[in-house]
Design an enzyme around this catalytic site. Structure first.
Site, PDB file in Angstrom:
ATOM      1  N   ARG A  35       1.151  -1.287  -0.049  1.00 28.24           N
ATOM      2  CA  ARG A  35       0.055   0.310  -0.198  1.00 28.24           C
ATOM      3  C   ARG A  35       0.627   1.458   0.207  1.00 28.24           C
ATOM      4  NH1 ARG A  35      -5.551  -0.590   1.432  1.00 28.24           N
ATOM      5  NH2 ARG A  35      -6.427  -1.893   0.914  1.00 28.24           N
ATOM      6  N   TYR A 160     -14.574 -12.364   0.862  1.00 25.34           N
ATOM      7  CA  TYR A 160     -15.183 -10.647  -0.325  1.00 25.34           C
ATOM      8  C   TYR A 160     -16.381 -11.799  -0.481  1.00 25.34           C
ATOM      9  CZ  TYR A 160     -11.570  -7.935   2.193  1.00 25.34           C
ATOM     10  OH  TYR A 160     -10.733  -7.562   2.685  1.00 25.34           O
TER      11      TYR A 160
HETATM   12  O1  CP3 Z   1      -0.021   0.503  -3.259  1.00 25.05           O
HETATM   13  C1  CP3 Z   1      -0.667  -0.374  -3.433  1.00 25.05           C
HETATM   14  O2  CP3 Z   1      -0.029  -1.627  -2.530  1.00 25.05           O
HETATM   15  C2  CP3 Z   1      -1.569  -1.055  -4.678  1.00 25.05           C
HETATM   16  C3  CP3 Z   1      -2.421  -0.931  -4.357  1.00 25.05           C
HETATM   17  C4  CP3 Z   1      -3.413  -1.756  -3.939  1.00 25.05           C
HETATM   18  C5  CP3 Z   1      -4.874  -1.277  -3.358  1.00 25.05           C
HETATM   19  N1  CP3 Z   1      -5.065  -2.790  -3.026  1.00 25.05           N
HETATM   20  C6  CP3 Z   1      -5.350  -0.852  -3.810  1.00 25.05           C
HETATM   21  C7  CP3 Z   1      -6.108   0.169  -3.175  1.00 25.05           C
HETATM   22  C8  CP3 Z   1      -3.146  -3.344  -3.271  1.00 25.05           C
HETATM   23  C9  CP3 Z   1      -1.647  -3.529  -3.539  1.00 25.05           C
HETATM   24  C10 CP3 Z   1      -4.434  -3.903  -3.072  1.00 25.05           C
HETATM   25  C11 CP3 Z   1      -4.365  -4.937  -2.063  1.00 25.05           C
HETATM   26  C12 CP3 Z   1      -5.780  -5.400  -1.267  1.00 25.05           C
HETATM   27  N2  CP3 Z   1      -7.123  -4.678  -1.196  1.00 25.05           N
HETATM   28  C13 CP3 Z   1      -5.628  -6.146  -0.327  1.00 25.05           C
HETATM   29  C14 CP3 Z   1      -4.710  -6.940  -0.044  1.00 25.05           C
HETATM   30  C15 CP3 Z   1      -3.847  -6.231   1.090  1.00 25.05           C
HETATM   31  C16 CP3 Z   1      -4.231  -5.476   2.394  1.00 25.05           C
HETATM   32  O3  CP3 Z   1      -4.061  -4.938   2.371  1.00 25.05           O
HETATM   33  O4  CP3 Z   1      -4.797  -6.834   3.094  1.00 25.05           O
HETATM   34  C17 CP3 Z   1      -6.936  -6.128  -0.276  1.00 25.05           C
HETATM   35  C18 CP3 Z   1      -7.654  -7.061   1.067  1.00 25.05           C
HETATM   36  C19 CP3 Z   1      -7.763  -5.264  -0.947  1.00 25.05           C
HETATM   37  C20 CP3 Z   1      -9.691  -5.039  -0.419  1.00 25.05           C
HETATM   38  C21 CP3 Z   1      -9.370  -3.831  -0.518  1.00 25.05           C
HETATM   39  N3  CP3 Z   1      -9.099  -2.466  -0.927  1.00 25.05           N
HETATM   40  C22 CP3 Z   1     -10.046  -3.098   0.764  1.00 25.05           C
HETATM   41  C23 CP3 Z   1     -10.783  -4.214   2.064  1.00 25.05           C
HETATM   42  C24 CP3 Z   1     -10.569  -1.794   0.860  1.00 25.05           C
HETATM   43  C25 CP3 Z   1     -10.844  -0.632   1.963  1.00 25.05           C
HETATM   44  C26 CP3 Z   1      -9.767  -0.574   2.376  1.00 25.05           C
HETATM   45  C27 CP3 Z   1      -9.039   0.129   3.313  1.00 25.05           C
HETATM   46  O5  CP3 Z   1      -7.514  -0.001   2.623  1.00 25.05           O
HETATM   47  O6  CP3 Z   1      -9.566   1.437   2.354  1.00 25.05           O
HETATM   48  C28 CP3 Z   1      -9.804  -1.619  -0.795  1.00 25.05           C
HETATM   49  C29 CP3 Z   1      -9.511   0.196  -1.242  1.00 25.05           C
HETATM   50  C30 CP3 Z   1      -8.635   0.644  -1.346  1.00 25.05           C
HETATM   51  N4  CP3 Z   1      -7.231  -0.265  -2.088  1.00 25.05           N
HETATM   52  C31 CP3 Z   1      -7.473   1.415  -1.246  1.00 25.05           C
HETATM   53  C32 CP3 Z   1      -6.245   1.721  -1.816  1.00 25.05           C
HETATM   54  C33 CP3 Z   1      -5.223   2.448  -2.264  1.00 25.05           C
HETATM   55  C34 CP3 Z   1      -7.995   3.104  -0.334  1.00 25.05           C
HETATM   56  C35 CP3 Z   1      -9.158   3.057  -1.319  1.00 25.05           C
HETATM   57  C36 CP3 Z   1      -9.072   5.004  -1.255  1.00 25.05           C
HETATM   58  O7  CP3 Z   1      -8.566   5.567  -1.657  1.00 25.05           O
HETATM   59  O8  CP3 Z   1     -10.085   5.190  -1.072  1.00 25.05           O
END
Ligand code: CP3
Length: 353
Positions: A35, A160
């Site tokens: 992230r 999910y």
């Molecule tokens: O920088 C990076 O790592 C690359 C981009 C990336 C995102 N999601 C973008 C994102 C990666 C590698 C992921 C993986 C991801 N997504 C996982 C596996 C990694 C982990 O954290 O365990 C999972 C479980 C998800 C599912 C997911 N996506 C959730 C549960 C959420 C909501 C929670 C949160 O952190 O907001 C997301 C949203 C998400 N995916 C964001 C980003 C940058 C935040 C969204 C925003 O800008 O509002």
């Protein structure tokens, strides 16, 4: 077969990240952050004011811009800006990100019939925008910093799909797994094949390494992992082997089942902070590289505390080739960018050998 081998050798000479994935000695310990492109960055938040997450991900120019943002931190690898849940949309589940709630699936899986209704996925068409982002990033960085492609592993995706969103105890997922074994295995096999196609397409488009995220599999007992998950993760890892790119296997809360994760496969195993890095490596054995394992909350700690913990991890890896410094899970939105830069500096400076 010749081409991937030549390609990988050239990359290893220039990239400490790719070299460490292959357990070759490097001058510096490579570092990147899960992230690393996200809400903790002011430039990300500025873009996010104008576009939704899915808009950003589905527009290759914007996704490329975000993928490249962490370059200024001095990291040794970039990770594609996308999300593990993207394949759930073409599978027919209806993916949304709801502010304050996270991911929400409009048509979750509740019965074995729902598994039969899953739609076939054609990666090049249904997820072509991700592949276009890979190509655009490559044309921007010209191979200077390796790009990591990624996908969600079958268990984490299934969780999910069955819960309909994020979960704490995975009650629905586990009940489905125990009650509807045949449908569970059908679901896992479907997800494994889609994921394999998807990762192979990302590598063909130019990704130089891949990471499989099984974020929530630590919710299972080792016995259930072996029975309900391992064969499907292995199918993906083995199906990628001929491409010659490093495969990173990421999970959290898996200190009690590291040998099983290794059996499932991966050139690099990513571990979290719930186990000491050296103990994890001793358990895994010398024939895999290791990624990790700073607690992301330490990025919110005072600098001296943070520095000590980073050095403690480096000390545990000392003398062994094949350590990629990372967090045990993703950067938290509350993190100060300066703290992330600070960690990169300490890791690159290294400890006295
Ligand atoms: O920088 C990076 O790592 C690359 C981009 C990336 C995102 N999601 C973008 C994102 C990666 C590698 C992921 C993986 C991801 N997504 C996982 C596996 C990694 C982990 O954290 O365990 C999972 C479980 C998800 C599912 C997911 N996506 C959730 C549960 C959420 C909501 C929670 C949160 O952190 O907001 C997301 C949203 C998400 N995916 C964001 C980003 C940058 C935040 C969204 C925003 O800008 O509002």
């Amino acid at each position: 077969m010749i081409q991937p081998t030549l390609h990988s050798t050239t990359q290893s000479m220039t990239s400490p990240f790719l070299a460490a994935c292959r357990r070759e000695r490097t001058e510096v310990t490579p570092v990147w952050f899960m992230r690393q492109a996200g809400r903790y960055m002011p430039e990300y938040r500025a873009l996010r004011e104008r576009y939704s997450l899915l808009e950003m991900i589905r527009t290759p120019e914007l996704a490329t811009q975000v993928t490249l943002m962490p370059r200024r931190l001095g990291v040794d690898a970039l990770i594609l800006f996308a999300d593990i849940l993207l394949p759930l949309e073409p599978l027919g589940l209806g993916l949304e990100f709801v502010p304050g709630r996270g991911p929400v699936l409009q048509h979750p899986i509740r019965t074995p019939q729902d598994v039969r209704r899953l739609r076939p996925v054609t990666v090049e068409e249904d997820l072509g925008f991700v592949l276009e982002t890979v190509r655009l990033v490559q044309s921007e960085v010209g191979g200077q910093v390796p790009l990591i492609g990624f996908a969600g592993a079958p268990f984490t995706l299934a969780s999910y799909m069955i819960e309909g969103g994020s979960s704490r105890h995975y009650l629905r997922t586990k009940r489905f797994m125990y009650e509807h074994r045949d449908a569970w295995h059908t679901l896992m096999a479907t997800l494994a094949h889609v994921t394999l196609d998807y990762l192979r397409a990302q590598v063909r488009a130019g990704a130089q390494a891949v990471q499989l995220f099984d974020s929530w599999v630590g919710a299972l007992s080792p016995h259930d992992y072996r029975l309900y998950v391992l064969p499907y993760t292995r199918l993906i890892m083995e199906g990628l082997a001929d491409l010659g790119v490093p495969r990173i296997h990421f999970a959290t809360g898996t200190a009690g089942m590291l040998p099983l994760l290794k059996q499932a496969g991966g050139d690099v195993i990513s571990v979290d902070w719930r186990i000491d890095l050296d103990r994890a490596w001793d358990t895994l054995g010398p024939d895999v590289a290791i990624q990790g394992n700073l607690d992301p909350v330490l990025l919110l700690a005072p600098r001296d505390v943070l520095a000590n913990e980073v050095r403690y991890i480096l000390q545990q890896a000392q003398g062994r080739a094949g350590h990629i410094f990372n967090l045990g899970h993703g950067v938290l939105p509350e993190t100060d960018v300066g703290s992330v830069e600070f960690v990169v500096e300490i890791v690159h400076r290294g400890i006295m050998r």
